[in-house]
Design an enzyme around this catalytic site. Structure first.
Site, PDB file in Angstrom:
ATOM      1  N   CYS A 271       0.831  -1.209   0.000  1.00  0.00           N
ATOM      2  CA  CYS A 271       0.000   0.000   0.000  1.00  0.00           C
ATOM      3  C   CYS A 271       0.869   1.263   0.000  1.00  0.00           C
ATOM      4  O   CYS A 271       1.852   1.362   0.736  1.00  0.00           O
ATOM      5  CB  CYS A 271      -0.915  -0.006   1.222  1.00  0.00           C
ATOM      6  SG  CYS A 271      -2.054   1.397   1.230  1.00  0.00           S
TER       7      CYS A 271
ATOM      8  N   CYS B  66       0.108   5.035   6.934  1.00  0.00           N
ATOM      9  CA  CYS B  66      -0.549   4.846   8.234  1.00  0.00           C
ATOM     10  C   CYS B  66       0.429   4.170   9.208  1.00  0.00           C
ATOM     11  O   CYS B  66       0.886   3.046   8.943  1.00  0.00           O
ATOM     12  CB  CYS B  66      -1.819   4.011   8.066  1.00  0.00           C
ATOM     13  SG  CYS B  66      -2.879   4.608   6.712  1.00  0.00           S
TER      14      CYS B  66
ATOM     15  N   CYS C  60       0.238   0.440  10.331  1.00  0.00           N
ATOM     16  CA  CYS C  60      -0.187  -0.599   9.396  1.00  0.00           C
ATOM     17  C   CYS C  60       0.939  -1.452   8.812  1.00  0.00           C
ATOM     18  O   CYS C  60       1.869  -0.933   8.172  1.00  0.00           O
ATOM     19  CB  CYS C  60      -0.989   0.025   8.264  1.00  0.00           C
ATOM     20  SG  CYS C  60      -1.724  -1.259   7.217  1.00  0.00           S
TER      21      CYS C  60
ATOM     22  N   CYS D 295     -16.160  -9.877   5.730  1.00  0.00           N
ATOM     23  CA  CYS D 295     -15.575  -8.549   5.512  1.00  0.00           C
ATOM     24  C   CYS D 295     -14.306  -8.686   4.683  1.00  0.00           C
ATOM     25  O   CYS D 295     -13.373  -9.400   5.079  1.00  0.00           O
ATOM     26  CB  CYS D 295     -15.204  -7.906   6.839  1.00  0.00           C
ATOM     27  SG  CYS D 295     -16.559  -7.869   8.010  1.00  0.00           S
TER      28      CYS D 295
ATOM     29  N   CYS E 205     -19.272  -7.042   3.650  1.00  0.00           N
ATOM     30  CA  CYS E 205     -18.645  -5.777   4.033  1.00  0.00           C
ATOM     31  C   CYS E 205     -17.338  -5.676   3.258  1.00  0.00           C
ATOM     32  O   CYS E 205     -16.683  -6.696   3.027  1.00  0.00           O
ATOM     33  CB  CYS E 205     -18.371  -5.767   5.537  1.00  0.00           C
ATOM     34  SG  CYS E 205     -17.530  -4.259   6.098  1.00  0.00           S
TER      35      CYS E 205
ATOM     36  N   CYS F 204     -19.583   1.029   8.589  1.00  0.00           N
ATOM     37  CA  CYS F 204     -18.818   0.413   9.662  1.00  0.00           C
ATOM     38  C   CYS F 204     -17.642   1.364   9.862  1.00  0.00           C
ATOM     39  O   CYS F 204     -16.803   1.511   8.971  1.00  0.00           O
ATOM     40  CB  CYS F 204     -18.346  -0.976   9.225  1.00  0.00           C
ATOM     41  SG  CYS F 204     -17.186  -1.725  10.394  1.00  0.00           S
TER      42      CYS F 204
ATOM     43  N   ARG G 140     -17.902  -3.203  17.931  1.00  0.00           N
ATOM     44  CA  ARG G 140     -17.076  -4.407  17.770  1.00  0.00           C
ATOM     45  C   ARG G 140     -15.791  -4.348  18.599  1.00  0.00           C
ATOM     46  O   ARG G 140     -15.020  -3.398  18.503  1.00  0.00           O
ATOM     47  CB  ARG G 140     -16.736  -4.647  16.300  1.00  0.00           C
ATOM     48  CG  ARG G 140     -15.914  -5.938  16.112  1.00  0.00           C
ATOM     49  CD  ARG G 140     -15.681  -6.317  14.658  1.00  0.00           C
ATOM     50  NE  ARG G 140     -16.929  -6.356  13.942  1.00  0.00           N
ATOM     51  CZ  ARG G 140     -17.190  -5.658  12.846  1.00  0.00           C
ATOM     52  NH1 ARG G 140     -16.264  -4.890  12.328  1.00  0.00           N
ATOM     53  NH2 ARG G 140     -18.361  -5.748  12.277  1.00  0.00           N
TER      54      ARG G 140
END
Ligand code: SAM
Ligand code: DTB
Ligand code: SF4
Length: 335
Positions: A55, A59, A62, A99, A130, A190, A262
């Site tokens: 990616c 972040c 991550c 998901c 999701c 979400c 969650r």
């Protein structure tokens, strides 16, 4: 009196909730929980990384950001057949929602076409769907909705005033814009965040205040405890006091009474007693299955046993019919 659904929380009020004596906070959260939910039902979702690693974003938490050396190998988008096999296995194990995560900053239109095909096929198995694919334009959100997507996950991650410490490659406002496109498309949202990234309590309150003051409360609110991954800038961050994590769940429950909260990433490093406290504080959803996206999660046998010991049952959910195309059903049968 039933707790009102409010969108006018002040940060001071939310900070005040955080500062309550622990038992008072849990009592309030449990009271609100019982007004809106079956306290013994927990929604069960299974995650799959359908496009892993590589990616371009930065972040700081991550493991999938290409710029950090975390040992995560970049992979291409999985095939419909491969995803279907995993979705069927998740359904057979007892999950009601599947998901699918992709390590993109934002998908290309041609990626959205492929993911739409995957979504339609997974939906055809009788699962809620999701996806979390990064930033979405309005037409992209509309395409996913038309394919039968139920939820889109896009987190605020942290408070607006801590965001700049964590992510530099896109703005907080970009996240709000994507959430807007998702809502406009008629998808359920979400949206939650991560705690334990070195933020202050006031900033945890800031995250939850921002979530609660969105135009609509997200239907699903994942509260992640940072999974520290070697090679990411946040590896080595001082661990959050476990009771502070429980407080974060309780405050989320109080400020978003009707949402499903969650107990998300981080369960692998929590003992059963801490997880039980999180359920008592109003958490009513988990990720189920040995893996999150790239990191571990408790094994299913352990979770089944935990549910049994706590008298918890999987939440019954409504599976809305999707737009299923004949060729996709054929592929599902072949998978
Ligand atoms: N790339 C897309 C995006 O960022 O929107 C979708 C996938 S991304 C991995 C989804 C979410 O996972 C992030 O927003 C973050 O909240 C959560 N996450 C990622 N790494 C994490 C970690 N190490 N600990 C806890 N949560 C994490
Ligand atoms: C969310 O809030 N947490 C999930 C899901 N949405 C996509 C992701 C957790 C990822 C944890 C790190 C990993 O496994 O890579
Ligand atoms: Fe990329 Fe999403 Fe990870 Fe950020 S959280 S680096 S956007 S995969």
């Amino acid at each position: 009196m039933t707790a009102a659904i409010r969108h006018d929380w002040s940060r001071e009020e939310v900070e005040h909730l955080f500062a309550l004596p622990f038992n008072d906070l849990l009592f309030q959260a449990q009271t609100v929980h019982r007004e809106y939910h079956d306290p013994n039902a927990v929604q069960v979702s299974t995650l799959l990384s359908i496009k892993t690693g590589g990616c371009p974003e930065d972040c700081a938490y991550c493991p999938q950001a290409a710029r950090y050396s975390t040992g995560v190998k970049a992979e291409k988008l999985m095939s419909v057949e491969a995803v279907l096999a995993r979705a069927q296995a998740a359904k057979d194990a007892g999950a009601s929602r599947f998901c699918m995560g992709a390590a993109w900053r934002s998908p290309k239109d041609r990626d959205v076409v492929k993911v739409a095909e995957i979504v339609a096929a997974v939906k055809g198995l009788g699962l809620q769907t999701c996806a979390t694919l990064g930033m979405l334009s309005q037409p992209q959100a509309d395409t996913l909705k038309a394919a039968g997507l139920d939820f889109y996950n896009h987190n605020l991650d942290t408070a607006p005033d801590y965001y700049g410490e964590i992510i530099h490659t896109r703005e907080f406002q970009d996240r709000l814009d994507t959430l807007d496109h998702v809502r406009q498309a008629g998808l359920k949202t979400c949206c939650g965040g991560i705690v334990g990234m070195g933020e202050s309590r006031a900033q945890r309150a800031g995250l939850l205040t921002t979530l609660a003051n969105l135009p609509e409360h997200p239907e699903s609110v994942p509260i992640n405890r940072l999974v520290q991954v070697a090679g990411t800038p946040l590896a080595g961050t001082e661990a959050l006091d476990p009771f502070e994590f429980v407080r974060s769940i309780a405050v989320a429950r109080i400020v978003m009474p009707a949402s499903v909260v969650r107990l998300s990433a981080g369960r692998e490093s929590m003992d059963d007693a801490l997880q039980a406290l999180c359920f008592a504080a109003g958490a009513n959803s988990i990720f189920y299955g040995e893996k999150l996206l790239t990191t571990g999660n408790p094994d299913v046998e352990h979770d089944r046993r935990l549910f049994q010991r706590l008298g918890l049952k999987p939440m019954e959910v409504e599976i809305e019919p999707g737009a299923v195309h004949a060729d996709i059903v054929e592929r599902a049968d072949a998978a």
